[in-house]
Structure formats: structure tokens, C-alpha cells
Scaffold this motif. Structure first.
Motif, PDB file in Angstrom:
ATOM      1  N   THR A  10       0.742  -0.845  -0.263  1.00 27.34           N
ATOM      2  CA  THR A  10      -0.420  -0.208   0.080  1.00 27.34           C
ATOM      3  C   THR A  10       1.122   1.348   0.045  1.00 27.34           C
ATOM      4  O   THR A  10       2.203   0.959   0.470  1.00 27.34           O
ATOM      5  CB  THR A  10      -0.883   0.346   1.163  1.00 27.34           C
ATOM      6  OG1 THR A  10       0.029   0.076   2.393  1.00 27.34           O
ATOM      7  CG2 THR A  10      -1.697  -0.989   1.148  1.00 27.34           C
TER       8      THR A  10
ATOM      9  N   ASP B 145       0.848   2.999   2.417  1.00 28.79           N
ATOM     10  CA  ASP B 145       1.867   3.654   3.532  1.00 28.79           C
ATOM     11  C   ASP B 145       2.931   2.210   4.169  1.00 28.79           C
ATOM     12  O   ASP B 145       3.555   2.006   4.478  1.00 28.79           O
ATOM     13  CB  ASP B 145       0.466   4.242   4.726  1.00 28.79           C
ATOM     14  CG  ASP B 145      -0.172   2.880   4.544  1.00 28.79           C
ATOM     15  OD1 ASP B 145      -0.412   1.582   4.187  1.00 28.79           O
ATOM     16  OD2 ASP B 145      -1.097   2.617   5.512  1.00 28.79           O
TER      17      ASP B 145
ATOM     18  N   LYS C 153       2.174  -0.947   3.913  1.00 27.77           N
ATOM     19  CA  LYS C 153       1.767  -2.828   4.070  1.00 27.77           C
ATOM     20  C   LYS C 153       1.762  -2.852   2.968  1.00 27.77           C
ATOM     21  O   LYS C 153       1.509  -3.113   1.524  1.00 27.77           O
ATOM     22  CB  LYS C 153       0.132  -2.226   5.335  1.00 27.77           C
ATOM     23  CG  LYS C 153       0.488  -1.135   5.960  1.00 27.77           C
ATOM     24  CD  LYS C 153      -0.672  -0.802   7.181  1.00 27.77           C
ATOM     25  CE  LYS C 153      -0.324  -0.140   8.486  1.00 27.77           C
ATOM     26  NZ  LYS C 153      -1.365   0.626   8.954  1.00 27.77           N
TER      27      LYS C 153
ATOM     28  N   LEU D 277      -1.267  -5.589   1.274  1.00 29.23           N
ATOM     29  CA  LEU D 277      -2.996  -5.990   1.341  1.00 29.23           C
ATOM     30  C   LEU D 277      -3.278  -6.783   0.082  1.00 29.23           C
ATOM     31  O   LEU D 277      -2.408  -6.713  -0.991  1.00 29.23           O
ATOM     32  CB  LEU D 277      -3.197  -4.501   0.688  1.00 29.23           C
ATOM     33  CG  LEU D 277      -4.339  -4.688   0.552  1.00 29.23           C
ATOM     34  CD1 LEU D 277      -5.606  -5.041   1.487  1.00 29.23           C
ATOM     35  CD2 LEU D 277      -5.074  -2.982  -0.146  1.00 29.23           C
TER      36      LEU D 277
ATOM     37  N   VAL E 273     -11.363   0.444  -1.832  1.00 27.88           N
ATOM     38  CA  VAL E 273      -9.521   0.107  -1.984  1.00 27.88           C
ATOM     39  C   VAL E 273      -9.193   1.205  -2.945  1.00 27.88           C
ATOM     40  O   VAL E 273      -9.757   0.454  -3.731  1.00 27.88           O
ATOM     41  CB  VAL E 273      -9.083  -1.644  -2.140  1.00 27.88           C
ATOM     42  CG1 VAL E 273      -7.772  -2.196  -2.676  1.00 27.88           C
ATOM     43  CG2 VAL E 273      -9.412  -2.885  -1.190  1.00 27.88           C
TER      44      VAL E 273
ATOM     45  N   TYR F 273      -9.171   4.732   3.724  1.00 29.99           N
ATOM     46  CA  TYR F 273      -9.491   2.912   3.189  1.00 29.99           C
ATOM     47  C   TYR F 273      -7.368   3.501   2.620  1.00 29.99           C
ATOM     48  O   TYR F 273      -7.041   3.614   2.639  1.00 29.99           O
ATOM     49  CB  TYR F 273     -10.225   2.579   2.271  1.00 29.99           C
ATOM     50  CG  TYR F 273     -10.853   3.660   1.607  1.00 29.99           C
ATOM     51  CD1 TYR F 273      -9.529   3.360   0.409  1.00 29.99           C
ATOM     52  CD2 TYR F 273     -11.255   4.968   1.118  1.00 29.99           C
ATOM     53  CE1 TYR F 273     -10.341   4.804  -1.157  1.00 29.99           C
ATOM     54  CE2 TYR F 273     -11.781   5.526   0.172  1.00 29.99           C
ATOM     55  CZ  TYR F 273     -10.843   4.994  -0.972  1.00 29.99           C
ATOM     56  OH  TYR F 273     -11.777   6.299  -2.136  1.00 29.99           O
ATOM     57  N   PRO F 274      -7.518   1.367   2.850  1.00 25.47           N
ATOM     58  CA  PRO F 274      -6.052   1.378   1.764  1.00 25.47           C
ATOM     59  C   PRO F 274      -5.689   1.366   0.583  1.00 25.47           C
ATOM     60  O   PRO F 274      -7.503   1.637  -0.055  1.00 25.47           O
ATOM     61  CB  PRO F 274      -5.482  -0.433   2.290  1.00 25.47           C
ATOM     62  CG  PRO F 274      -7.255  -0.304   2.913  1.00 25.47           C
ATOM     63  CD  PRO F 274      -7.659   0.333   3.025  1.00 25.47           C
ATOM     64  N   SER F 275      -4.716   2.475  -0.221  1.00 24.54           N
ATOM     65  CA  SER F 275      -4.544   1.774  -1.314  1.00 24.54           C
ATOM     66  C   SER F 275      -3.293   1.340  -1.870  1.00 24.54           C
ATOM     67  O   SER F 275      -2.330   1.995  -1.269  1.00 24.54           O
ATOM     68  CB  SER F 275      -4.102   3.350  -2.015  1.00 24.54           C
ATOM     69  OG  SER F 275      -5.178   4.164  -1.835  1.00 24.54           O
TER      70      SER F 275
END
Length: 196
Positions: free
Chosen positions: A63, A65, A67, A69, A113, A136-138
Motif C-alpha cells: 500500500t 503506507d 503495508k 494488502l 480499496v 481506506y487502504p490504497s
């Protein structure tokens, strides 16, 4: 400046403008020929009947940041995929609506997402999400590799922004190839969420 130089400059400017519009704009055409099994509604949203849907490709990675996913982990939920870039004007216009609707539908079995593409680093992407309240995550996809995993002739993301709705079984149910407001986004989600 000579007439010839001016003509070359104008031609180059027109080509650059056409390229910019194709990379970040409204509308688009489906990839592939033949019977694609999808129908475009009056609202510009393409949909596919449940029995004719293609399985979403592997959408996993890091992601913005840092992480890890994997969208497949959300199987059993309706997943809204938004392909965006911090450099994209229509993406900036729709971001507040995605932030709002993602919060409204978080406890209704819907996961949002993002797929951030064509940003050369994660810094502008992270700043974009902070500025627009996107929680939300990207996934970070600077070269568009994740977009290319969708099969030609399916509901695939072809321009930025693109939005896809993946059903509870991991199949692509709907697509929009333009910036959406909250009404258009909810129109995409509700029918897929109502499916059992």
C-alpha cells in the motif's frame, strides 16, 4: 518564430493535450471485441449479470503506507476499487465522495480499496489521502501493472479515474470510467450489495 516552428509546436501541444485527456478524463470504451456480456446503463455505469461476471485478477501488493494488502482477503464483502492518481483533477473532485460513502458503508459489508497509479513516489499519494479524508487502504501501482491484470474484454479499468465493484464472490459486477459523486457511487454499490 517561423511558421514551420509554430506549426510543429502547435502539433506537439495538441498531441500532449490528447494524451493528457486519455490518461485522466471522462468516459471510455471497453477493451476487446465480441460479446462482452456487459450493459451500459443511462448513468454511464457498465454492469454484468451475476452468471456472466469475470473473476477479478490478483490485486495484491504494498500500500502507499508500506503495508501489504490482498483484495482477495475481502471475499464475502462487496469491494469498491477506485483507480486514482494524486495528479488527476477528476480524482481530486471525486475523493470527498469516496471518503464519505466508504464511511457510510463500512458497517454494511462494503470495503473500499484504492489503486494509486502513475505517482512516482508515495509521498503525493499519502498527502492526497490526508487532504481528502480518505481512510481506506490504497495499493501503490506506479506503473499500472495491477490495471493490466484485468482481461481484455472484461469490465477493466482503462482510464484514471476508474471505479469497479467486485461482488461477494470476487467477480467484477460494475464499472464506471469517469469521476463519480456520492449518488453515482451508491448507484453502483446498492444493486451488488442487495445480491445474496
Amino acid at each position: 518564430m517561423s511558421t514551420r516552428s509554430r506549426a510543429v509546436l502547435l502539433t506537439a501541444a495538441a498531441a500532449a493535450a490528447a494524451l493528457a485527456l486519455s490518461a485522466c478524463g471522462k468516459g471510455g470504451v471497453s477493451g476487446g471485441g465480441g460479446d462482452t456480456h456487459f450493459v451500459t446503463g443511462k448513468n454511464g455505469i457498465d454492469t454484468v449479470a451475476a452468471a456472466k461476471r469475470a473473476t477479478a485478477p490478483d490485486l495484491s501488493g504494498k500500500t502507499i503506507d508500506g503495508k501489504t494488502l490482498d483484495v482477495a482477503d475481502y471475499k464475502g464483502k462487496v469491494v469498491v476499487i477506485n483507480v486514482w492518481g494524486s495528479w488527476c483533477g477528476p480524482c481530486r473532485s471525486e475523493a470527498k465522495y469516496f471518503a464519505k460513502v466508504s464511511k457510510e458503508y463500512a458497517d454494511k459489508g462494503v470495503q473500499f480499496v484504492g489503486i494509486n497509479t502513475r505517482d512516482t513516489s508515495t509521498t503525493p499519494a499519502v498527502n492526497f489521502e490526508k487532504e481528502h479524508g480518505v481512510e481506506y487502504p490504497s495499493l501503490y501501482d506506479p506503473t499500472g501493472k495491477l490495471m493490466l491484470r484485468f482481461e481484455k474484454g472484461t469490465l477493466n479499468p482503462q482510464i484514471v479515474p476508474s471505479t469497479l465493484v467486485i461482488d461477494r464472490h470476487g467477480k467484477v459486477a460494475a464499472r464506471a470510467l469517469e469521476a463519480l459523486d456520492d449518488t453515482g457511487l451508491v448507484e453502483m454499490i446498492k444493486p451488488v450489495l442487495a445480491e445474496k
